[in-house]
Each structure stands twice: as structure tokens, then as C-alpha cells.
Design an enzyme around this catalytic site. Structure first.
Site, PDB file in Angstrom:
ATOM      1  N   ASN A 172       1.395  21.590  53.506  1.00 48.17           N
ATOM      2  CA  ASN A 172       2.812  21.566  53.891  1.00 48.17           C
ATOM      3  C   ASN A 172       3.525  20.287  53.446  1.00 48.17           C
ATOM      4  O   ASN A 172       4.711  20.300  53.160  1.00 48.17           O
ATOM      5  CB  ASN A 172       2.988  21.834  55.391  1.00 48.17           C
ATOM      6  CG  ASN A 172       2.418  20.755  56.273  1.00 48.17           C
ATOM      7  OD1 ASN A 172       1.511  20.018  55.860  1.00 48.17           O
ATOM      8  ND2 ASN A 172       2.927  20.649  57.477  1.00 48.17           N
ATOM      9  N   GLU A 270      -5.525  14.411  62.219  1.00 47.17           N
ATOM     10  CA  GLU A 270      -4.091  14.685  62.401  1.00 47.17           C
ATOM     11  C   GLU A 270      -3.960  16.202  62.411  1.00 47.17           C
ATOM     12  O   GLU A 270      -4.006  16.844  61.361  1.00 47.17           O
ATOM     13  CB  GLU A 270      -3.280  14.069  61.255  1.00 47.17           C
ATOM     14  CG  GLU A 270      -3.316  12.555  61.203  1.00 47.17           C
ATOM     15  CD  GLU A 270      -2.570  11.886  62.353  1.00 47.17           C
ATOM     16  OE1 GLU A 270      -1.814  12.568  63.073  1.00 47.17           O
ATOM     17  OE2 GLU A 270      -2.767  10.676  62.549  1.00 47.17           O
ATOM     18  N   CYS A 304       4.099  20.100  61.078  1.00 45.69           N
ATOM     19  CA  CYS A 304       3.339  19.875  62.313  1.00 45.69           C
ATOM     20  C   CYS A 304       4.262  19.385  63.430  1.00 45.69           C
ATOM     21  O   CYS A 304       3.946  19.514  64.605  1.00 45.69           O
ATOM     22  CB  CYS A 304       2.227  18.871  62.071  1.00 45.69           C
ATOM     23  SG  CYS A 304       2.831  17.301  61.443  1.00 45.69           S
ATOM     24  N   GLU A 477      -2.046   7.291  62.093  1.00 49.85           N
ATOM     25  CA  GLU A 477      -1.801   6.931  60.691  1.00 49.85           C
ATOM     26  C   GLU A 477      -0.472   6.200  60.614  1.00 49.85           C
ATOM     27  O   GLU A 477       0.408   6.402  61.455  1.00 49.85           O
ATOM     28  CB  GLU A 477      -1.754   8.186  59.817  1.00 49.85           C
ATOM     29  CG  GLU A 477      -3.113   8.854  59.723  1.00 49.85           C
ATOM     30  CD  GLU A 477      -3.153   9.986  58.716  1.00 49.85           C
ATOM     31  OE1 GLU A 477      -2.120  10.625  58.451  1.00 49.85           O
ATOM     32  OE2 GLU A 477      -4.253  10.241  58.198  1.00 49.85           O
TER      33      GLU A 477
END
Ligand SMILES: NC(=O)c1ccc[n+]([C@@H]2O[C@H](COP(=O)([O-])OP(=O)(O)OC[C@H]3O[C@@H](n4cnc5c(N)ncnc54)[C@H](O)[C@@H]3O)[C@@H](O)[C@H]2O)c1
Ligand SMILES: N[C@@H](CC=O)C(=O)O
Length: 497
Positions: A172, A270, A304, A477
Site C-alpha cells: 500500500n 507494524e 493502515c 519506526e
């Protein structure tokens, strides 16, 4: 261009649009070599807007996957032994080259991923920002110092790079998810083996070409294309791979955590989200509607961070739903290259999921105000959709939709809506709209989410710690934390005698 690409009109269209044709690289990139460039590869990549063949990349096998680890392991001593300012200079050149190639990289991304071209341009700038940030951060591997608690002894605490890091990324955000990991790992002194999603490998291989031009030594940054299971399983089993950093679904994240247990690796995860978007009656309604559009429809809802569940206070519920429906009816849908508001979805499974979530919600009593079915633009397009009065037991209230369907429900009470927002295994981001300062803090504390966005949608960027609580992930991150994740802490105690 390889022989397979030469005979196909779709990839020719793309290549014709590129100022720098070498950036369309249909090869794996291992130990500084392009592998499989001249054959039609096993992994076929299509343009989601048209379904036409775009290109192919080779399917590496387990032996080639291990060869990439050999290369990364061999390169580790020299790369980690560089002075920080030397690693920084390479990363800085990489940043400059990425920004110099922004338009070509965006064209490649829109062709393989489908997102509107202006969003692709934005993603390239976002991807580059991690490289720039960690080019600076590598010079600052700071750690607290401790005054010795032992007589006649001095204590020191060091940070050292972990070693080889395996980076596995989704389709994505095919550039930014890779650079967010790679720039941090490389800055820390790690070397990388990377596996991009088979749906969007060309954004990753283009970044590898630019890394090579930036002077990244052989073996430091490897891209291994092919079937995920064949490539990644050998990495999870290999004791030389010290870190697995994964972005993708919670389901595959769980699998990789299990597979990494035997070699006790550092895992950075993640994973998925199910963001609540909560609007209290004291919020600015028009602003909330505007932000709702951004939170739901960026990357056609395949984000997300996409809002999955809208909870609106009852006194403004009807007005919010009407305004959102009107705004959504004005959204344009079409191929990403035409720069619409909403492009195609990634694959037919994604389209089927939208249809399933809509049908399930309607069967359980929800009403559809806008959209609700496949869009006439093509097989992978779905109409931007608004479902209202969605009951708590609807699938869409529990499963990530990952597409352009907004599910809305009313609420009456602050404690109740916060409990509903937290009633999920996910905890990535929550959106909160209110102008009551006390509620802002009460609710932000109560929300079990790694990130809370208040009266706005855009919150990400290289300097912030991105990540989720609960089953949305492990670790962060971006920011200093993102680089520290690729380091080990070593404690050294020296006697004075
Ligand atoms: N939290 C975040 O930062 C973040 C960011 C982007 C996407 N996501 C999540 O990613 C998901 C969408 O991306 P996706 O469909 O590409 O996810 P996915 O989990 O299907 O795939 C992600 C990566 O894992 C690889 N993979 C698939 N099966 C594997 C296996 N058996 N073993 C090893 N690797 C395997 C894929 O090739 C791909 O590279 C959504 O759930 C979304 O929320 C999370
Ligand atoms: N939108 C996220 C990526 C998740 O899909 C980001 O901004 O990093």
C-alpha cells in the site's frame, strides 16, 4: 528494458513516461547485481487500473534468499565500521537522488499500486524524508551515561548495530514503508535483505538502483523478489539475521513472530489497524467532515491509518452523515494516472472484502447512503460508500476493511464511546474531534492507541514515533527510536586496578 517488457504495450507506456528508463528495473538486486533481468519473471505485476501486464520480476528461491544474507553478512563489517559521517553522506546522496527522481518514482508507483499520481508524488517525498532524517540521525547515536555505582570502576554503555536486518514490506505504501525501515537500519550500521510485496516490486527495485548510484557498497542493501514464503522463511530461520522488521497484516506478523522464535530475533512489527474516528458535538463539524474524508479515502482507503469506524455524538449525527455523504458524492474515481480522488483497489480480494462488509452491515440493519457496489470504472474499483446506523456486531466494526467504505454509528456518552473505540485487538491510531480541552486529555489518555490525532488527520512524518499498541504492532519506526530498534546496547565495566 528486458525482452519480456519490450513486447508489451503497457510497460512501454510507463517506460515512455520515465525520464530515466533505467529506474524501471525488473530484477532482483543482490550483492550489487541485478538478477533475472533478461527473462520473463515468475512474479507478474499488473496495473490495477486496467488489469494489463506491467512487467515481471524473477522469483528467487531459498538458496538465492540465503545468498542475499551471505552478501549482507559479508558487507556488515565494512559498513558498520564506517564513521557515522561517512554513512550519513551515502544516505544524503540517496535522499538527493530519490527527490531528483520523484516524478519517475511516482509514475512507477501509480502504475503498479494504482494510487492517484499526486498521492504517489507525496509518498515519494515522504519516503525520502526518512532517508534525510536518518542521514542526520546516524551522527547522533546518543545514549544515557551512568555514573558508576561500583567502587574503583568506570561504566560505559555503547550502542552497536544488530547485524543483518530483514525488512518485509507491503504494497500500500511501497516506497515509504521500505525507506522508513531501511534508512533507520542503514544509519544504525546494519545491512539489509528486503522483500517487497509481489504486487509492487518496481518501487523497491528503483530505490535499489538509486542506492547503488548513491554509492551504497555491494551487499549492504539487497532486494529479493519472489514468493514471500520461499524468501522470508529462510530469513526467519537464519541465526545471522538478527532483526525482522515487518509491515503488513497482523495475521502474517503473528506468523513471522512465531517463525523467528527459534532464533530469538529482534522483531519490529507494524501491523493492521481499525482506527476509530470520534466526533463530539462540540467539534467544528465542517472541519470534522473534511478530515473524515482524508482519514477514510487516502490511498483509496488502503491505509493502515484509515478510519474504519466513525462514532458521532447523537445530537450532530444526522447532520454529520448528510454532510459526509454529500462530500463523498463529489469524489472522483478513476485510474491513478488521471489523478482522481480515488483510484482502484489492489486486487480482487480487496474488492470482494468491500462487498462482503457492505452486505454484512446491511443484513444486520445498517443503511447505505452512498455507493455500496463495484464502480463502473473497472474490475478493481469500488464506489466510495457511506453506511449509517452500523450495529456493533457488523464485521466492519471488527475487521480492517482496507477500502473506501465508511461505517458510521451514533453514541450518547463519552465513557461508552471510548470503551467502544477500545473494544478491538488493534491499537494503531485513533482520531478525536472535540474542542473541550479537558476531554482532549481525558480521551487521549483513555484511548489504547499508539497514535492519537486530535482535530486533524495528518500526523505522520520522519521525526515522530510511528507504531501501534496491542496487536497493531511491536516497536516504533521513525524518530530516534526507529534507529535504536536496529541497535544492541552493550554495557562495559572497567576496573581501575
Ligand atoms: N502499521 C503499519 O505501519 C502498516 C503500514 C502499512 C500497511 N500495514 C498493514 O498491511 C496490510 C496490507 O498490506 P499487505 O496486504 O501487503 O499485507 P500482507 O501481510 O499480506 O503482506 C505484507 C508483506 O508480507 C509478505 N508476506 C505475505 N505472506 C507471507 C508469508 N507467509 N511469509 C512471509 N512474508 C509474507 C508479503 O509478500 C508482503 O511483502 C494491512 O493490514 C495494513 O494495515 C500496516
Ligand atoms: N499511512 C501510513 C502508512 C500505513 O499504511 C504512514 O503514513 O506511514
Amino acid at each position: 528494458m528486458n525482452s519480456a517488457q519490450a513486447s508489451n504495450p503497457q510497460s512501454d507506456d510507463l517506460i515512455d513516461r520515465l525520464a530515466d528508463r533505467e529506474l524501471f528495473c525488473p530484477a532482483a538486486y543482490i550483492d550489487g547485481e541485478r538478477i533475472g533481468e533478461d527473462v520473463r519473471g515468475e512474479i507478474i505485476v499488473t496495473d490495477p487500473a486496467s488489469g494489463r501486464f506491467l512487467g515481471s520480476v524473477p522469483g528467487m528461491d531459498a538458496a538465492q534468499s540465503r545468498r542475499a544474507v551471505d552478501a549482507a553478512q559479508n558487507a556488515f563489517a565494512a559498513w558498520s565500521g564506517l564513521l557515522p559521517q561517512e554513512r550519513s553522506a551515502t544516505l544524503r546522496r540517496w535522499f538527493d537522488l530519490i527527490m531528483g527522481a520523484q516524478e519517475d518514482l511516482a509514475q512507477i508507483m501509480t502504475a503498479e499500486q494504482g494510487k492517484p499520481i499526486s498521492e504517489a508524488r507525496g509518498e515519494i517525498a515522504y519516503a525520502a524524508s526518512f532517508v534525510e532524517f536518518y542521514a542526520e540521525e546516524t551522527k547522533r547515536p546518543n545514549i544515557e551515561s551512568v555514573t558508576s555505582h561500583l567502587p574503583d570502576a568506570e561504566v560505559e554503555i555503547w550502542r552497536e548495530p544488530c547485524g543483518v536486518a530483514a525488512l518485509i514490506t507491503p504494497w500500500n505504501f511501497p516506497a515509504a514503508m521500505l525507506t522508513r525501515k531501511a534508512a533507520a537500519a542503514l544509519a544504525a550500521g546494519c545491512t539489509c535483505v528486503c522483500h517487497p510485496s509481489g504486487e509492487t516490486p518496481f518501487s523497491a527495485t528503483a530505490l535499489a538502483i538509486l542506492a547503488e548510484r548513491a554509492g551504497m557498497p555491494k551487499g549492504v542493501f539487497n532486494i529479493v523478489t519472489g514468493k514471500a514464503r520461499e524468501i522470508v522463511a529462510p530469513w526467519t530461520e537464519d541465526p545471522r539475521v538478527r532483526v525482522i522488521s515487518f509491515t503488513g497484516s497482523t495475521e502474517i506478523g503473528r506468523l513471522l513472530i512465531r517463525q523467528s522464535a527459534d532464533t530469538v530475533k529482534r522483531v519490529i512489527m507494524e501491523l493492521g489497524g481499525l482506527a476509530p474516528f470520534i466526533v463530539f458535538a462540540d467539534a467544528d463539524l465542517d472541519q470534522a467532515v473534511e478530515e473524515a474524508i482524508k482519514a477514510k479515502f487516502a490511498t483509496s482507503g488502503q491505509d493502515c491509518l484509515a478510519a474504519n469506524r466513525f462514532f458521532i455524538e447523537r445530537s450532530i449525527y444526522d447532520r454529520f452523515c448528510e454532510k459526509l455523504a454529500a462530500a463523498i458524492m463529489a469524489l472522483s474515481v478513476g485510474p491513478g494516472i488521471e489523478d482522481p480522488d480515488i483510484g482502484p483497489l489492489m486486487n480482487k480480494e480487496a474488492v470482494a472484502k468491500q462487498a462482503e462488509h457492505v452486505a454484512d452491515a446491511l443484513a444486520k440493519g445498517a443503511k447505505c447512503l452512498v455507493g455500496g457496489k463495484r464502480h463502473a470504472a473497472g474490475d478493481l474499483f469500488f464506489e466510495p460508500t457511506v453506511l449509517v446506523d452500523v450495529p456493533p456486531d457488523a464485521l466492519i466494526m471488527h475487521e480492517e476493511t482496507f477500502g473506501p467504505v465508511a461505517a458510521i454509528a451514533p453514541f450518547d456518552d463519552e465513557a461508552d464511546v471510548l470503551a467502544r473505540a477500545n473494544d478491538t485487538e488493534y491499537g494503531l491510531v485513533a482520531y478525536l474531534h472535540t474542542n473541550d480541552p479537558r476531554r482532549i486529555y481525558r480521551a487521549s489518555r483513555a484511548l489504547q492507541y499508539g497514535m492519537v490525532a486530535i482535530n486533524r488527520t495528518k500526523v505522520t512524518g520522519a521525526p515522530i514515533p510511528f507504531g501501534g499498541m496491542k496487536q497493531s504492532g511491536i516497536g516504533r519506526e521513525g524518530a530516534r527510536l526507529g534507529m535504536e530498534a536496529f541497535t544492541e546496547v552493550k554495557y562495559v565495566c572497567r576496573d581501575w586496578h
